[in-house]
Every structure is written in structure tokens, then in C-alpha cells.
Design a protein around this motif. Structure first.
Motif, PDB file in Angstrom:
ATOM      1  N   ALA B 233       0.849  -1.196   0.000  1.00 33.03           N
ATOM      2  CA  ALA B 233       0.000   0.000   0.000  1.00 33.03           C
ATOM      3  C   ALA B 233       0.881   1.241   0.000  1.00 33.03           C
ATOM      4  CB  ALA B 233      -0.923  -0.010   1.213  1.00 33.03           C
ATOM      5  N   GLY B 234       1.913   1.215   0.842  1.00 36.27           N
ATOM      6  CA  GLY B 234       2.808   2.367   0.917  1.00 36.27           C
ATOM      7  C   GLY B 234       3.681   2.508  -0.311  1.00 36.27           C
ATOM      8  N   ARG B 235       4.121   1.380  -0.872  1.00 40.20           N
ATOM      9  CA  ARG B 235       5.010   1.452  -2.034  1.00 40.20           C
ATOM     10  C   ARG B 235       4.231   1.668  -3.321  1.00 40.20           C
ATOM     11  NH1 ARG B 235       9.939  -0.623  -3.269  1.00 40.20           N
ATOM     12  NH2 ARG B 235       8.968  -1.359  -5.163  1.00 40.20           N
ATOM     13  N   SER B 236       3.389   0.669  -3.655  1.00 38.08           N
ATOM     14  CA  SER B 236       2.787   0.674  -4.981  1.00 38.08           C
ATOM     15  C   SER B 236       1.487   1.457  -5.037  1.00 38.08           C
ATOM     16  CB  SER B 236       2.537  -0.755  -5.430  1.00 38.08           C
ATOM     17  OG  SER B 236       3.737  -1.473  -5.304  1.00 38.08           O
ATOM     18  N   GLY B 237       0.653   1.342  -3.996  1.00 39.40           N
ATOM     19  CA  GLY B 237      -0.599   2.090  -3.996  1.00 39.40           C
ATOM     20  C   GLY B 237      -0.324   3.580  -4.121  1.00 39.40           C
ATOM     21  N   ALA B 238       0.621   4.081  -3.331  1.00 37.62           N
ATOM     22  CA  ALA B 238       0.968   5.501  -3.380  1.00 37.62           C
ATOM     23  C   ALA B 238       1.529   5.865  -4.749  1.00 37.62           C
ATOM     24  CB  ALA B 238       1.980   5.821  -2.292  1.00 37.62           C
ATOM     25  N   ALA B 239       2.409   4.999  -5.277  1.00 37.07           N
ATOM     26  CA  ALA B 239       3.012   5.292  -6.587  1.00 37.07           C
ATOM     27  C   ALA B 239       1.943   5.353  -7.669  1.00 37.07           C
ATOM     28  CB  ALA B 239       4.046   4.224  -6.927  1.00 37.07           C
ATOM     29  N   PHE B 240       1.003   4.409  -7.649  1.00 36.84           N
ATOM     30  CA  PHE B 240      -0.049   4.403  -8.677  1.00 36.84           C
ATOM     31  C   PHE B 240      -0.892   5.670  -8.596  1.00 36.84           C
ATOM     32  CE2 PHE B 240      -0.179  -0.532  -8.733  1.00 36.84           C
ATOM     33  CZ  PHE B 240       1.070  -0.527  -9.326  1.00 36.84           C
ATOM     34  N   ALA B 241      -1.239   6.071  -7.367  1.00 40.71           N
ATOM     35  CA  ALA B 241      -2.060   7.280  -7.221  1.00 40.71           C
ATOM     36  C   ALA B 241      -1.314   8.494  -7.775  1.00 40.71           C
ATOM     37  CB  ALA B 241      -2.420   7.498  -5.758  1.00 40.71           C
ATOM     38  N   ALA B 242      -0.015   8.601  -7.480  1.00 44.75           N
ATOM     39  CA  ALA B 242       0.749   9.752  -7.952  1.00 44.75           C
ATOM     40  C   ALA B 242       0.885   9.735  -9.472  1.00 44.75           C
ATOM     41  CB  ALA B 242       2.124   9.776  -7.293  1.00 44.75           C
ATOM     42  N   GLN B 243       1.152   8.535 -10.032  1.00 44.15           N
ATOM     43  CA  GLN B 243       1.280   8.433 -11.494  1.00 44.15           C
ATOM     44  C   GLN B 243      -0.008   8.857 -12.187  1.00 44.15           C
ATOM     45  OE1 GLN B 243       2.089   4.300 -11.883  1.00 44.15           O
ATOM     46  NE2 GLN B 243       4.241   4.482 -11.243  1.00 44.15           N
ATOM     47  N   LEU B 244      -1.121   8.243 -11.759  1.00 44.51           N
ATOM     48  CA  LEU B 244      -2.390   8.530 -12.433  1.00 44.51           C
ATOM     49  C   LEU B 244      -2.833   9.970 -12.188  1.00 44.51           C
ATOM     50  CD1 LEU B 244      -4.320   5.199 -11.819  1.00 44.51           C
ATOM     51  CD2 LEU B 244      -3.002   5.902 -13.804  1.00 44.51           C
ATOM     52  N   GLY B 344      -6.100   8.112  -7.705  1.00 41.12           N
ATOM     53  CA  GLY B 344      -5.333   8.773  -8.755  1.00 41.12           C
ATOM     54  C   GLY B 344      -6.238   9.337  -9.831  1.00 41.12           C
ATOM     55  N   LEU B 345      -7.207   8.531 -10.275  1.00 44.43           N
ATOM     56  CA  LEU B 345      -8.089   8.984 -11.355  1.00 44.43           C
ATOM     57  C   LEU B 345      -9.031  10.075 -10.889  1.00 44.43           C
ATOM     58  CD1 LEU B 345      -9.002   5.682 -13.213  1.00 44.43           C
ATOM     59  CD2 LEU B 345      -7.429   7.478 -13.912  1.00 44.43           C
ATOM     60  N   ALA B 346      -9.320  10.137  -9.575  1.00 42.12           N
ATOM     61  CA  ALA B 346     -10.245  11.147  -9.067  1.00 42.12           C
ATOM     62  C   ALA B 346      -9.504  12.409  -8.648  1.00 42.12           C
ATOM     63  CB  ALA B 346     -11.023  10.584  -7.879  1.00 42.12           C
ATOM     64  N   CYS B 347      -8.206  12.475  -8.966  1.00 43.33           N
ATOM     65  CA  CYS B 347      -7.368  13.573  -8.499  1.00 43.33           C
ATOM     66  C   CYS B 347      -7.852  14.911  -9.052  1.00 43.33           C
ATOM     67  CB  CYS B 347      -5.940  13.296  -8.958  1.00 43.33           C
ATOM     68  SG  CYS B 347      -4.787  14.585  -8.595  1.00 43.33           S
ATOM     69  N   GLY B 348      -7.742  15.974  -8.249  1.00 44.43           N
ATOM     70  CA  GLY B 348      -8.089  17.325  -8.691  1.00 44.43           C
ATOM     71  C   GLY B 348      -7.010  17.891  -9.587  1.00 44.43           C
ATOM     72  N   GLY B 349      -7.054  19.187  -9.856  1.00 45.44           N
ATOM     73  CA  GLY B 349      -6.192  19.747 -10.896  1.00 45.44           C
ATOM     74  C   GLY B 349      -4.923  20.422 -10.439  1.00 45.44           C
ATOM     75  N   SER B 350      -4.492  20.224  -9.192  1.00 47.81           N
ATOM     76  CA  SER B 350      -3.311  20.980  -8.777  1.00 47.81           C
ATOM     77  C   SER B 350      -2.244  20.062  -8.208  1.00 47.81           C
ATOM     78  CB  SER B 350      -3.697  21.998  -7.715  1.00 47.81           C
ATOM     79  OG  SER B 350      -4.051  21.335  -6.525  1.00 47.81           O
ATOM     80  N   ALA B 351      -1.054  20.617  -8.024  1.00 51.55           N
ATOM     81  CA  ALA B 351       0.045  19.831  -7.460  1.00 51.55           C
ATOM     82  C   ALA B 351      -0.333  19.339  -6.069  1.00 51.55           C
ATOM     83  CB  ALA B 351       1.300  20.689  -7.386  1.00 51.55           C
ATOM     84  N   MET B 352      -1.027  20.187  -5.319  1.00 53.78           N
ATOM     85  CA  MET B 352      -1.482  19.818  -3.982  1.00 53.78           C
ATOM     86  C   MET B 352      -2.399  18.601  -4.054  1.00 53.78           C
ATOM     87  SD  MET B 352      -1.147  21.186  -0.943  1.00 53.78           S
ATOM     88  CE  MET B 352      -1.338  22.937  -0.691  1.00 53.78           C
ATOM     89  N   ALA B 353      -3.264  18.576  -5.076  1.00 51.63           N
ATOM     90  CA  ALA B 353      -4.245  17.500  -5.199  1.00 51.63           C
ATOM     91  C   ALA B 353      -3.554  16.157  -5.407  1.00 51.63           C
ATOM     92  CB  ALA B 353      -5.204  17.790  -6.345  1.00 51.63           C
ATOM     93  N   VAL B 354      -2.416  16.138  -6.108  1.00 54.53           N
ATOM     94  CA  VAL B 354      -1.695  14.878  -6.296  1.00 54.53           C
ATOM     95  C   VAL B 354      -1.218  14.359  -4.949  1.00 54.53           C
ATOM     96  CG1 VAL B 354       0.269  13.764  -7.392  1.00 54.53           C
ATOM     97  CG2 VAL B 354      -0.976  15.527  -8.603  1.00 54.53           C
ATOM     98  N   GLY B 355      -0.714  15.261  -4.118  1.00 55.65           N
ATOM     99  CA  GLY B 355      -0.283  14.863  -2.780  1.00 55.65           C
ATOM    100  C   GLY B 355      -1.436  14.290  -1.970  1.00 55.65           C
TER     101      GLY B 355
END
Ligand SMILES: Nc1ncnc2c1ncn2[C@@H]1O[C@H](COP(=O)(O)OP(=O)(O)O)[C@@H](O)[C@H]1O
Ligand SMILES: [Mg+2]
Lengths: 261, 385
Positions: B233-244, B344-355
Motif C-alpha cells: 500500500a505504501g510502495r505501490s498504492g501511493a506510486a499508482f495514485a501519484a502516477q495517475l 489517482g483517477l479522481a485527483c483534482g487539478g493541482s500539485a497539492m491534489a496529487v499529494g
């Protein structure tokens, strides 16, 4: 044009390189106070790199940029900071901070670099957004705006500290011809009213002829500046065929231009 | 916007005086109007207009105006608007050329009545209500995502899902092989801790040998899967969310949609497959390493041999325990894939939103892992697995 006193910006023997790869070398020109100056050339010839060297983002491999007789790169960090504060930069895609509203974007430089009160800053943000035609958009986030509006908001931010010099990287890129023209007009109007020195990097012919200041042509093949002068005059009388071809939008680049790209 | 004077002389005091002459109000502006020296603001100028009462024209006299910047323009803009609203003529000939042009420029684009936003400060009840509605909406969104993912899985089975083999291999490597060092360390230490606690308690009854049972059952049925799940979850889940999330901001996902390629198939499926394949494999590996950790502690602290330990451990876990552990691992893998990709897919439009998407992905994965762990344990108990 700049016989009286020192030039506002002077570039001497500048060379730009990434690692061992030289992008441009032997650049020499000076820009007078209040002048509108164009840096033009084909894609990839090094226009943005030159602008980065002038705004302190890319250390040149040789030479220096002088601001009112003060060398930028030879100076210490405090002098550089002082010079940087006199320059405003509009980046190619606006480069607005995406998690801040437009008002916060414009306010950030003022909050950190001036001692103005919050009330003053708020008034100034509204004023600068009104100047670029974005009145009432204070509380919008960048991703809620069109490309042209983002560019104009970027301009309002670039002007936040009342810079003496404004740099523009491809202001018309990504805009429709009408918006591009309006932005060019806005740039010219601001420079005329404020007396700001303006440096525009562009490959867009419509912009080049609309702005019509002195223009510097960077050549990708010979990796140096080929010509300096009024765009209209260069198109007719420049000794280099490459420059005439560029300015008259001719597809066939003459042999002496060498490889491009 | 300073009209740059050559020498930095100290500023003359900024003043404005009003004179009324046959229905025309003339404002005489003098001194240096610079932001740094706090000249009269908009209120001062607006007050002068109000005091002047009935006039039909407002003009300016700037003969003794020194240097000026936006500090002059901000109040003048307010004045210009107030005057125009009152239907009074404004004569800007007296202003400096630059100021006149800038004021006209600022006035060219009128504010559309519908753009400005009202900043609202809600009270606590409204905020609780909104938070509840948001939570419900997030739940619906998650359910919708799971539904879409199962359709996507259906297309995978019938061979109609489009994605890159290369991507899948890359994700298999990233989620599986690259996670080996951290999984090894954590699994080994978990085994050590289990065995250590077990030895301390069981030795008192002379039942030290049962440490092997404790470690084997604990690792195989529960801990291997849950530890691996939290690591992934910490490694891949986070990475996938950031990528998407980053792809969403760059409109890369819209670009796929316009080409008729489903982001579900193209982006989510390979990631989900990688997790679903790698979770059970890593779990088996983690269980074995946990047993090794237990063995090290048991052999050093108790008077038993490796052979005894292994025999005891083998007798403790049957095939049903292995099945129980692997099923859990599989479910956790699905949960991590869903949380990471959905956020990741539901992410908003800003750099903050990716975090934020990355944070939510990890929190949601862990939450879903714990919930499904409890649910599965209850189900196992009911069916006697
Ligand atoms: N960060 C970088 N690292 C290496 N090479 C670069 C970098 N940025 C630009 N270049 C190279 O330098 C050359 C000039 O680029 P640039 O200044 O962006 O051109 P222009 O703005 O005129 O299109 C290009 O050939 C580009 O590949
Ligand atoms: Mg460029």
C-alpha cells in the motif's frame, strides 16, 4: 539606440552549453532602457536557453550578462538576488502555482519580497488582474481558466514586484491568433505606459512583426547570432539567406544554414 | 511601475487637494506617490468625492506630481469607478500619459457579473453536513469504480482489454521484485518478534516447542498477508495514485479517452493484475521468512533443533491455512489496486491534489485491508476454515 550611458542589459561573449553540447556561443548585444527586444529563431536554436541565462536559471559556459554595468554571474548571491528582483518572467505555459488562486499567485511575490500590508496587497492584486483583463477572477484556480487567461494571469504575477525588465517566453504559443494579438498589444501597451524594458522570446512571425522592436536572430546551424535589427528591414535586406527565409516563412532553408533542430 | 528617477531622493509627501469651480471638481495631486511611502488610499479620494456633493465633472491637476507607481493607480481606479457609477463626467487629461493609458486599459475589460465568487464561511453544522455528503459521494464513487473494474476484468477474460504487455512487466517488477528487500526485512523481524513473545510465555509451562505452531499459524494465516499488504500500500498504492494523478493533470487520461481507449483497461488493469499476482507470491515468501525468523529465535533461546522446529511447524499448518492466507493476500491486492487507482483517477487539478490523492490512497488501502481482514476472519470462522 543606446548611446547614452550604460545599456540596461548587455550580453557579452556569452556561450550556452548543456554538458559538452554547445547550444549557442559568441552572443553579443545590448538592450536599452525601455526598449522592446525580440529574440527569434527556429525551434531548438537556444532561445529559451538564452533567456534562462539572462534570468539566472542557467549558468552560461562562458561570458556574462551585465545589468546596468553589473555582471550577473560574476556577482555574489546577494547581488544576483537584487538583480533577479528587478526582473519579471512570464513562462511559456504561465507556470502559475496550481494550488493557489490567481490572487494568491499574484500576492505571493509581494508577501515575501515587500513590506506591504495585507490590505494593500489585496488592492494591488485586484488592480494588476484588472490591468490584464481578469477583473473578478481573484478566487479562481489556474486549472479553471483557459490558456490565454493563464498567460495573462502569469503576466500579472510577473508584474507583481514592478519589475524594470519583463521577460516573455513564447507569449503567443498555444493561443489563437486573436488572443495572441491581444496579448502582444497588452505587452506593448504596458511597456509604453510603464517604461518597462521588454525582452520577448518567440518564433511566431505574426508576433515578431506586430511587436516590431529590434530583433536578434539565433541560428541553430552555426550556433551563434546571425543578425540584429528591425524585423521588416531584416526580411528585405539581411545578408544571410537563412534570416530572410525565416522572416518570410520560406520552407527551403539555404545550404549555408546547415543542420537545424 | 516606478517612473525611474536617476537619483534615489527621499520621497516628497504625497498630497491631494480638492477645488470646486463652477460644478467641476479638480483634484490637485502632488508629491511622490510610491507604495513604499504609504500615500493617501482609495478611502481618502472617495471621501473627497462624497464631500464635494453635486458636481458634473471631475478633473485632475498633476503639475507637481513627482514619482508614482501603482500606489497612485489603485485609488484612481476606485475613483474612476465611483465617478462613473454616479454618472459624472471624468476628465483624465490632467493625468500623466502613462497613468491615463493604464487606467483605460484596466477599464477596457468590464467585470462580468457572474464571475466573482463569494467566499463563504460555513458554521460547524453545515460543515459536518458537507463532510457527510462528501463521504457518501466518495463511497458511491468507489462502488462505481469497482463496478467499472469488474467490467474491465470481464473484457480481460474475453481478451478484448487493450493494454501494453510492457507496462504489465514493468509493474510486476516494480511491485514484486523491487519490494523484496523491504518485505524480507519486515517479515523476518515479524517472525522474530512472534517467536520471542511466544518463548517468554510458553517456556513458563514447559511448552516451548509450541512456539513453532504460534509462528507458523500466525505468519501463514494472518501476518504475512497483512504485512505485505501494508508494505505494498505504501510502495505501490501511493506510486499508482501519484502516477495517475499527474497523468490526469496533464490531460493524458483525456487523451486516451478521446482515442476510444478505456483508462480502466489501459492504465488500471495492468496495475491491478500486477498487484493481484504479486501479493500472494510475496505473501508466501514473507511467511517463509517469518518462519526463518522464528526458527532463529527458537533455536537460540530454547533447547530444540531445526528439524524439531520444522516438523512442529509443518504439523501446525494444514493446506486450509495456506489457502486462508493466500485468499487474504489476493483480496488485499485488489483493495490496494482499487484505492491507489481510484484516488489517482479522481485527483483534482493541482500539485497539492496529487499529494492528497497519494495520502488518501494509502489511508484507504490500509483501511480496506483491515476491514477485509476482519470480514474474512469472521467468514473463515463460520465455515471452519
Ligand atoms: N535541460 C536541458 N538539458 C539538455 N539539453 C537541453 C536542455 N534544455 C534544452 N536543451 C537543448 O538545447 C537546445 C536549445 O533548446 P531551447 O533553448 O529550449 O530552444 P528553443 O527555446 O529555441 O526552442 C535544444 O537542442 C535542446 O535539445
Ligand atoms: Mg523555447
Amino acid at each position: 539606440m543606446n548611446d547614452e550611458g550604460t545599456a540596461h542589459i548587455e550580453v557579452r561573449d556569452l556561450a550556452l552549453a548543456y554538458g559538452d553540447r554547445v547550444v549557442q556561443e559568441g552572443l553579443n548585444f545590448s538592450i536599452a532602457r525601455g526598449e522592446v527586444f525580440i529574440i527569434m529563431g527556429g525551434s531548438g536554436c537556444g532561445k529559451s536557453s538564452l533567456m534562462k541565462a539572462m534570468t539566472g536559471l542557467l549558468r552560461p559556459s562562458a561570458g556574462d550578462v551585465w545589468y546596468e554595468g553589473q555582471p550577473y554571474w560574476a556577482g555574489d548571491e546577494q547581488q544576483r538576488q537584487e538583480i533577479r528582483q528587478r526582473c519579471g518572467v512570464l513562462f511559456q505555459s504561465g507556470a502559475l502555482w496550481s494550488s493557489l488562486t490567481l490572487a494568491e499567485n499574484v500576492a505571493l511575490p509581494m508577501r515575501h519580497r515587500t513590506r506591504l500590508s495585507e490590505a494593500q496587497i489585496e488592492e494591488l492584486c485586484a488592480w494588476r488582474l484588472a490591468l490584464v483583463g481578469l477583473r473578478g477572477f481573484e478566487d479562481y484556480y489556474p486549472n479553471e481558466l483557459s490558456g490565454g487567461m493563464r498567460k495573462r494571469a502569469g503576466l500579472a504575477r510577473a508584474m507583481a514586484l514592478d519589475p524594470e525588465i519583463l521577460y516573455f517566453d513564447e507569449p503567443s504559443a498555444g493561443l489563437d491568433p486573436v488572443s495572441a494579438r491581444l496579448l502582444d498589444d497588452l505587452i506593448l501597451e504596458l511597456s509604453a505606459s510603464l517604461g518597462t524594458t521588454i525582452v520577448v522570446v518567440t518564433h511566431d512571425l505574426a508576433s515578431i512583426f506586430a511587436i516590431a522592436g529590434r530583433a536578434l536572430y539565433l541560428d541553430a546551424g552555426s550556433r551563434t547570432q546571425l543578425a540584429l535589427g528591425e524585423p521588416a528591414a531584416l526580411r528585405e535586406h539581411c545578408e544571410h539567406a537563412a534570416v530572410r527565409a525565416f522572416l518570410s516563412r520560406e520552407a527551403t532553408v539555404p545550404a549555408d544554414a546547415g543542420e537545424t533542430g | 511601475m516606478t517612473q525611474h528617477g536617476e537619483n534615489e531622493t527621499p520621497a516628497d509627501e504625497a498630497r491631494v487637494e480638492a477645488r470646486i469651480d463652477g460644478g467641476k471638481l479638480t483634484l490637485t495631486i502632488s508629491g511622490d506617490w510610491l507604495l513604499a511611502s504609504q500615500p493617501p488610499g482609495r478611502e481618502a479620494l472617495l471621501a473627497m468625492i462624497r464631500e464635494a456633493g453635486d458636481v458634473h465633472e471631475v478633473g485632475f491637476s498633476c503639475d507637481r506630481l513627482g514619482r508614482w507607481d501603482a500606489a497612485l493607480l489603485v485609488p484612481l481606479q476606485a475613483l474612476q469607478e465611483a465617478v462613473q457609477q454616479a454618472g459624472v463626467q471624468l476628465d483624465d487629461d490632467g493625468l500623466p500619459e502613462g497613468a491615463r493609458r493604464l487606467l483605460r486599459l484596466a477599464a477596457t475589460v468590464r467585470e462580468r457579473s457572474d464571475v466573482r465568487r463569494v467566499r463563504e464561511h460555513d458554521n460547524i453544522i453545515v460543515r459536518i453536513g458537507n463532510a457527510t455528503l462528501e463521504a457518501l459521494a466518495a463511497g458511491r464513487e468507489l462502488a462505481r469504480f469497482m463496478g467499472e473494474l469488474s467490467f474491465s476484468a470481464g473484457r480481460l477474460v474475453t481478451g478484448r482489454a487493450v493494454f501494453e504487455r510492457r507496462d504489465l512487466l514493468l509493474f510486476l517488477e516494480q511491485t514484486g521484485a523491487n519490494a523484496l528487500p523491504i518485505v524480507s526485512l519486515i517479515a523476518f523481524l515479524t517472525g522474530v518478534i512472534f517467536a520471542f513473545v511466544g518463548v517468554m510465555q510458553l517456556q513458563r509451562f514447559g511448552a516451548g516447542i509450541y512456539v513453532a505452531d504460534l509462528v507458523a499459524i500466525g505468519m501463514v494465516r494472518e501476518m504475512a498477508a497483512i504485512m505485505t499488504g501494508i508494505i505494498l500500500a505504501g510502495r505501490s498504492g501511493a506510486a499508482f495514485a501519484a502516477q495517475l494523478g499527474t497523468m490526469k493533470i496533464n490531460e493524458e487520461i483525456d487523451a486516451l479517452r478521446t482515442l476510444g481507449i478505456s483508462p480502466m483497461d489501459y492504465l488500471v488493469l495492468p496495475r491491478a493484475i500486477a498487484l493481484v499476482l504479486m501479493m500472494p507470491l510475496l505473501t508466501i515468501y514473507a511467511a517463509l521468512l517469518g518462519l526463518v525468523g522464528g526458527a532463529v529465535v527458537s533455536i537460540t533461546m530454547l533447547d530444540i533443533s531445526l528439524v524439531q522446529y520444522l516438523a512442529q511447524a509443518r504439523s501446525a499448518v494444514g493446506l486450509n491455512s495456506v489457502f486462508a492466507g493466500l485468499l487474504k493476500a489476493l483480496v488485499y491486492g485488489v483493495m490496494i489496486a482499487i484505492s491507489g487507482c481510484q484516488q489517482g483517477l479522481a485527483c483534482g487539478g493541482s500539485a497539492m491534489a496529487v499529494g492528497q490523492a497519494t495520502t488518501s490512497a494509502v489511508v484507504m488501502s490500509v483501511l480496506l485491508i483491515v476491514i477485509s481482514a476482519s470480514a474474512l476472519t469472521v467468514i473463515y470462522t463460520v465455515f471452519g476454515i
